[in-house]
Write a protein that holds these residues in place. Structure first.
Motif, short mmCIF file in Angstrom:
data_model
loop_
_atom_site.label_atom_id
_atom_site.label_comp_id
_atom_site.label_asym_id
_atom_site.label_seq_id
_atom_site.Cartn_x
_atom_site.Cartn_y
_atom_site.Cartn_z
N ARG A 197 28.32 50.21 22.27
CA ARG A 197 28.89 49.09 22.73
C ARG A 197 28.74 49.03 24.50
O ARG A 197 28.43 48.20 25.32
CB ARG A 197 30.30 48.71 22.59
N ARG A 198 29.18 50.33 25.12
CA ARG A 198 29.22 50.55 26.70
C ARG A 198 27.74 50.37 26.95
O ARG A 198 27.36 49.65 28.06
CB ARG A 198 29.88 51.93 26.75
N GLN A 199 26.87 51.17 26.18
CA GLN A 199 25.59 51.09 26.74
C GLN A 199 24.77 49.86 26.67
O GLN A 199 24.01 49.23 27.52
CB GLN A 199 24.42 52.11 25.71
N LEU A 200 25.15 48.81 25.45
CA LEU A 200 24.67 47.64 25.42
C LEU A 200 25.13 46.43 26.58
O LEU A 200 24.65 46.03 27.16
CB LEU A 200 25.18 46.83 24.23
N ALA A 201 26.52 46.84 27.17
CA ALA A 201 27.14 46.28 28.35
C ALA A 201 26.04 46.48 29.53
O ALA A 201 25.90 45.61 30.52
CB ALA A 201 28.58 46.51 28.60
N THR A 216 31.95 42.17 29.43
CA THR A 216 30.93 42.88 30.20
C THR A 216 31.35 44.23 30.80
O THR A 216 30.14 44.91 31.55
CB THR A 216 30.25 42.09 31.15
N LEU A 217 32.45 44.48 30.96
CA LEU A 217 32.76 45.75 31.68
C LEU A 217 33.51 46.73 30.36
O LEU A 217 33.73 48.05 30.89
CB LEU A 217 34.03 45.62 32.71
N CYS A 218 33.55 46.29 29.21
CA CYS A 218 33.70 47.26 28.01
C CYS A 218 35.08 48.11 28.34
O CYS A 218 34.77 49.24 28.41
CB CYS A 218 32.60 47.95 27.79
N ARG A 219 36.08 47.50 28.55
CA ARG A 219 37.39 48.26 28.91
C ARG A 219 37.10 49.20 30.27
O ARG A 219 37.88 50.40 30.07
CB ARG A 219 37.89 48.89 27.66
N GLY A 220 36.43 48.95 30.94
CA GLY A 220 36.07 49.93 32.06
C GLY A 220 35.17 51.11 31.89
O GLY A 220 35.02 51.92 32.77
N SER A 221 34.66 51.14 30.56
CA SER A 221 34.02 52.39 30.37
C SER A 221 32.50 52.42 30.85
O SER A 221 31.88 53.45 30.90
CB SER A 221 33.65 52.62 28.74
N VAL A 222 32.03 50.95 31.23
CA VAL A 222 30.71 51.33 31.89
C VAL A 222 30.74 51.92 33.30
O VAL A 222 29.52 52.41 33.74
CB VAL A 222 30.42 49.63 32.25
N ALA A 223 31.85 52.07 33.92
CA ALA A 223 31.70 53.05 35.12
C ALA A 223 32.17 54.51 34.92
O ALA A 223 32.15 55.38 35.84
CB ALA A 223 32.96 52.46 36.09
N LEU A 224 32.29 54.93 33.50
CA LEU A 224 32.52 56.19 33.34
C LEU A 224 31.30 57.24 32.89
O LEU A 224 30.43 56.69 32.44
CB LEU A 224 33.75 56.43 32.07
N PRO A 225 31.50 58.45 33.36
CA PRO A 225 30.50 59.25 32.71
C PRO A 225 30.21 59.44 31.27
O PRO A 225 31.42 59.12 30.64
CB PRO A 225 30.66 60.73 33.25
N ASP A 226 29.21 59.50 30.62
CA ASP A 226 28.97 59.22 29.44
C ASP A 226 29.85 60.34 28.52
O ASP A 226 30.30 60.00 27.42
CB ASP A 226 27.40 59.47 29.07
#
Length: 236
Positions: free
Chosen positions: A201-205, A181-191
């Motif tokens: 995958r990040r957007q889905l999460a 659910t955190l996608c290797r931390g990418s959910v918190a990064l700017p696109d």
């Protein structure tokens, strides 16, 4: 590191030393021998990164015990590490409906170890897409509200389809747990800092996490374990 120098690891802890400390002090010393054997066997697989993280497996075992789980569902099996966690944790007469589109990896890597551990009889492995299997279960009214626990580590674009069906199958107080659910931390990064292959995958999460947070039927806890685990407890 990606081409921009942004570190994106499998887990969400950005310190490899801290991750290793947790594993070596708290996880590996308590890991049952069959799980260790399967973890080591999985490590040599070309897609080993798909496996459930051992600290995530430890958390799953505790959650299963806390709800006294006996009847469970698992969507996405791979080599079977999380499946073996469940099989070792639930009672001798417990049952797991395990669903995956491909049983080859499971049979080649995990099944021999699961057989040796003496828990194969608890597992009903179904080689199929998950939605038709869940729909088939729901055709029997006795299955509604009868499951204690579900674990989902599969195709992320179907997470909401799984969620709607699993909430009907789970009893009130039962848990559904989503991995990655955190996608290797990418959910918190700017696109613009996310590598192109990871963006979908990040957007889905991100979308799934927001939808779960807004769902009044569940109580949630987002745990920064492994690659992120969302724990959802059915309350309605």
């Amino acid at each position: 590191m990606d081409s921009r120098g942004v570190k994106i690891t499998k887990g969400v802890l950005q310190s490899d030393e801290l991750s290793q400390y947790i594993l070596e002090t708290s996880v590996y010393p308590r890991e049952p021998a069959p799980l260790k054997e399967l973890r080591v066997a999985t490590a040599s697989h070309p897609r080993a990164g798909m496996g459930t993280a051992p600290d995530g497996g430890q958390l799953l075992a505790m959650l299963l015990k806390l709800v006294d789980a006996k009847k469970t569902i698992e969507i996405g099996v791979f080599t079977g590490y999380s499946l073996l966690v469940t099989a070792l944790t639930i009672p001798e007469d417990g049952k797991i409906v395990a669903i995956d589109i491909n049983r080859e990896t499971y049979e080649q890597v995990g099944l021999p170890i699961i057989k040796k551990a003496g828990v194969e009889h608890k597992i009903d492995f179904i080689e199929s897409e998950a939605v038709p299997v869940l729909d088939k279960l729901l055709e029997n009214p006795e299955n509604e509200g009868s499951f204690d626990f579900a674990y989902v580590d599969a195709d992320k674009d179907n997470n909401w389809n799984y969620h709607e069906r699993l909430l009907k199958l789970l009893k009130v107080g039962g848990l559904v747990v989503y991995d990655n659910t955190l996608c290797r931390g990418s959910v918190a990064l700017p696109d613009e800092l996310v590598p192109e292959p990871r963006k979908q995958r990040r957007q889905l999460a991100i979308e799934h996490n927001k939808t779960l947070a807004a769902d009044p039927r569940i109580q949630i806890s987002h745990a920064s374990v492994g690659d992120g685990i969302m724990i959802c407890r059915r309350i309605i």
